[in-house]
Design an enzyme around this catalytic site. Structure first.
Site, PDB file in Angstrom:
ATOM      1  N   GLY A 153      -3.271  -5.740  -1.181  1.00 60.09           N
ATOM      2  CA  GLY A 153      -4.619  -6.230  -0.918  1.00 60.09           C
ATOM      3  C   GLY A 153      -4.928  -6.302   0.555  1.00 60.09           C
ATOM      4  O   GLY A 153      -6.006  -5.877   1.005  1.00 60.09           O
ATOM      5  N   ASP A 154      -4.011  -6.829   1.348  1.00 61.76           N
ATOM      6  CA  ASP A 154      -4.238  -6.957   2.788  1.00 61.76           C
ATOM      7  C   ASP A 154      -4.344  -5.598   3.466  1.00 61.76           C
ATOM      8  O   ASP A 154      -5.243  -5.361   4.286  1.00 61.76           O
ATOM      9  CB  ASP A 154      -3.100  -7.758   3.417  1.00 61.76           C
ATOM     10  CG  ASP A 154      -3.121  -9.214   3.019  1.00 61.76           C
ATOM     11  OD1 ASP A 154      -3.827  -9.992   3.670  1.00 61.76           O
ATOM     12  OD2 ASP A 154      -2.435  -9.575   2.046  1.00 61.76           O
ATOM     13  N   MET A 155      -3.414  -4.715   3.151  1.00 60.22           N
ATOM     14  CA  MET A 155      -3.382  -3.422   3.839  1.00 60.22           C
ATOM     15  C   MET A 155      -4.578  -2.551   3.429  1.00 60.22           C
ATOM     16  O   MET A 155      -5.194  -1.883   4.277  1.00 60.22           O
ATOM     17  CB  MET A 155      -2.076  -2.698   3.544  1.00 60.22           C
ATOM     18  CG  MET A 155      -0.829  -3.489   3.904  1.00 60.22           C
ATOM     19  SD  MET A 155      -0.658  -3.779   5.673  1.00 60.22           S
ATOM     20  CE  MET A 155       0.253  -2.321   6.165  1.00 60.22           C
ATOM     21  N   GLY A 164      -7.584  -3.980   5.071  1.00 60.20           N
ATOM     22  CA  GLY A 164      -7.545  -3.687   6.498  1.00 60.20           C
ATOM     23  C   GLY A 164      -8.014  -2.284   6.811  1.00 60.20           C
ATOM     24  O   GLY A 164      -8.796  -2.072   7.757  1.00 60.20           O
TER      25      GLY A 164
END
Length: 408
Positions: free
Chosen positions: A168-170, A173
Site C-alpha cells: 500500500g505504501d509503495m 508513493g
C-alpha cells in the site's frame, strides 16, 4: 548526458515512515532537490525501524537517500517562520499526516498556497481527506485488509498471510510521483499548483485488475476468494513444489500450454482435447494440476527450470532476498547502489527502477543525519550566522551529535 528531468525543482518532504519518504526519494532520483524536514530529537519514525547498524536504521537509509536534512522545532515561532520561508522557495510539498494535523500548524494547503500559489502540495493518508473515514489513522496493513486484496491471498479456509512488503505504501508513493509530475506539467500552462489527495485505501482498491469487474459484471454473484497456489481462471498459472524449493509456471495461454503438456504428461496428455482451450483447462483444472505436480515433485528446481526453458515455457524459481540480490540480472540492471555514509562507511542499498537513455537517476548521496544540513538551509534562506547559532543553541534547530563537523 542530459540533466535529470526534475533538476531545478525543490521538494519539501515533511513526511515519515514510508509512503511519503519513498515518494520524495523517487523525486530525488529524478533530479529534484529534496529537503527532509524532521522534528527535534526523535526525527522521522523510520529512524527507529530495523534493521539497525551502529545506531543507524537501514529502513531510513533506504527511503531517504539523496535528501538534505533539516530538523526544526515547529512549536517555536522562529521555527515556524523558517519553515514558511522555506516553503516559499519550494515547488512541491509532501506530507503524510492525518488530515487536519498540518492545518493546525499553519502548514495546510490553503495556508501555504496563499503565499506560494504555484505550490504542488501532495497529501498521503490512509483514507484521504474526504469521506466518513477520513479522520481515521491507518497503515499499509489496514489498507491491505480493507482493500479486498488480503482476502484473496493464502489457502482457502485459513487466515490470510501478511504480504511482508509494504504494498500500500509503495504503490501509493509511486502514484504520488506520477501525480506530482503531472501537476508540475500542468503548472507550466496555468501557473498554479494544486492539492493532490492520495489515499492508501484508494490506491490498493484501484489495483484490482480482475476482482472488481467479476463482481460488478456478474451482478454481485462472483466474489473472487482465496485459491492457494494457483488461479482457477488461469490454468495453468501457479506455484509448484520441487525437491529443493519452489517454482512458478505460467502456461495459461494456448501456445505455452501446447509446449508444456507433452513435457509434463507425454503425448497422450497433450492430445487430450479437453485441455486445448483456456475454458477447457479451467473446467478440468483438477485433472491437470496433479500431473504437473507429479512432474515437479521428483525434480530439483534447477532441473525443472532447465526443462521448461528448453521448451520456452515461462517459469522462475521462487527466490529469497539472498537469491535476488545475487541475481546477475538485478546486478546488470544496476538495482544495487553503493553509497558512502559518514558513520557506516560504504553501504549497499536498492536503487530506484527508473532507466533513462539520456541521464543517470542513480542516487549516490546517502540519507542525511538528523539535522545535517540545518546551517546550509538557514544560510540559503538568508539567516545570519549569529541567528543560526542562537536557534541551534535554543533547540529551534536540532542536530544529532554525529553531525558536528560534518555539515555540508
Amino acid at each position: 548526458m542530459q540533466a535529470r528531468p526534475l533538476e531545478g525543482i525543490r521538494v519539501i518532504d515533511y513526511s515519515h515512515f514510508l509512503a511519503g519518504p519513498y515518494l520524495s526519494r523517487c523525486l530525488a532520483a529524478l533530479g529534484a532537490e529534496v529537503i527532509k524536514v524532521e522534528r527535534p530529537t526523535e526525527g522521522d519514525a523510520g529512524r527507529h525501524h530495523p534493521y539497525f547498524i551502529k545506531g543507524q536504521s537501514g529502513y531510513f537509509l533506504q527511503q531517504n537517500m539523496g535528501k538534505k536534512g533539516l530538523c526544526v522545532n515547529l512549536k517555536d515561532a522562529r521555527g515556524q517562520e523558517l519553515m514558511r520561508k522555506l516553503v516559499a522557495t519550494a515547488d512541491v510539498f509532501v506530507e503524510n499526516y492525518r488530515p487536519g494535523a498540518l492545518t493546525r500548524l499553519g502548514l495546510g494547503y490553503e495556508n501555504l498556497s496563499k503565499t506560494n500559489p504555484g505550490l504542488v502540495y501532495c497529501s498521503v493518508s490512509a483514507y484521504g481527506h474526504t469521506g466518513p473515514e477520513s479522520h481515521r489513522a491507518g497503515f499499509g496493513l489496514i489498507a491491505e485488509a480493507k482493500s479486498g486484496i488480503m482476502a484473496m491471498v493464502g489457502m482457502p479456509g485459513e487466515a490470510p498471510p501478511l504480504l511482508r512488503i509494504a504494498l500500500g505504501d509503495m504503490y501509493t508513493g509511486i502514484h504520488g510521483v506520477a501525480a506530482i509530475n503531472a501537476a508540475l506539467l500542468g503548472r507550466v500552462k496555468s501557473g498554479l499548483g494544486q492539492h493532490i489527495d492520495l489515499s492508501l485505501y484508494d490506491c490498493l482498491v484501484s489495483m484490482h485488475e480482475y476482482a472488481a469487474q467479476c463482481y460488478t459484471l456478474s451482478g454481485g454473484t462472483v466474489v473472487p476468494r482465496q485459491t492457494g497456489h494457483d488461479l482457477p481462471d488461469s490454468t495453468l498459472y501457479g506455484v509448484f513444489t520441487a525437491t529443493d524449493g519452489y517454482l512458478v509456471i505460467a502456461a495459461q495461454v494456448d501456445a505455452a500450454w501446447k509446449r508444456l503438456a507433452p513435457l509434463v504428461g507425454g503425448e497422450a496428455f497433450a492430445a487430450d482435447t479437453r485441455f486445448h482451450s483456456a475454458a477447457g483447462r479451467n473446467e478440468h483444472r483438477l485433472d491437470i494440476l496433479p500431473v504437473v505436480r507429479a512432474w515437479t515433485e521428483v525434480r530439483t528446481v534447477a532441473e525443472c527450470l532447465a526443462a521448461l526453458d528448453a521448451v520456452d515455457v515461462p517459469c522462475a524459481k521462487v527466490q529469497d532476498i539472498q537469491d535476488v540480490l545475487n541475481d546477475p540480472q538485478i546486478q546488470a540492471r544496476g538495482m544495487l547502489v553503493r553509497q558512502h555514509h559518514p558513520i557506516l562507511g560504504d553501504v549497499e542499498l536498492l536503487n530506484t527502477p527508473f532507466r533513462f537513455s539520456g541521464c543517470d537517476t542513480t542516487i549516490h548521496e546517502a540519507a542525511p543525519l538528523m539535522g545535517q544540513h540545518n546551517r546550509w538551509i538557514a544560510e540559503e534562506l538568508g539567516y545570519e550566522s549569529g541567528d543560526i547559532d542562537a536557534m541551534m543553541r535554543d533547540g529551534v534547530l536540532y542536530q544529532e551529535a554525529a553531525v558536528a563537523g560534518r555539515e555540508t
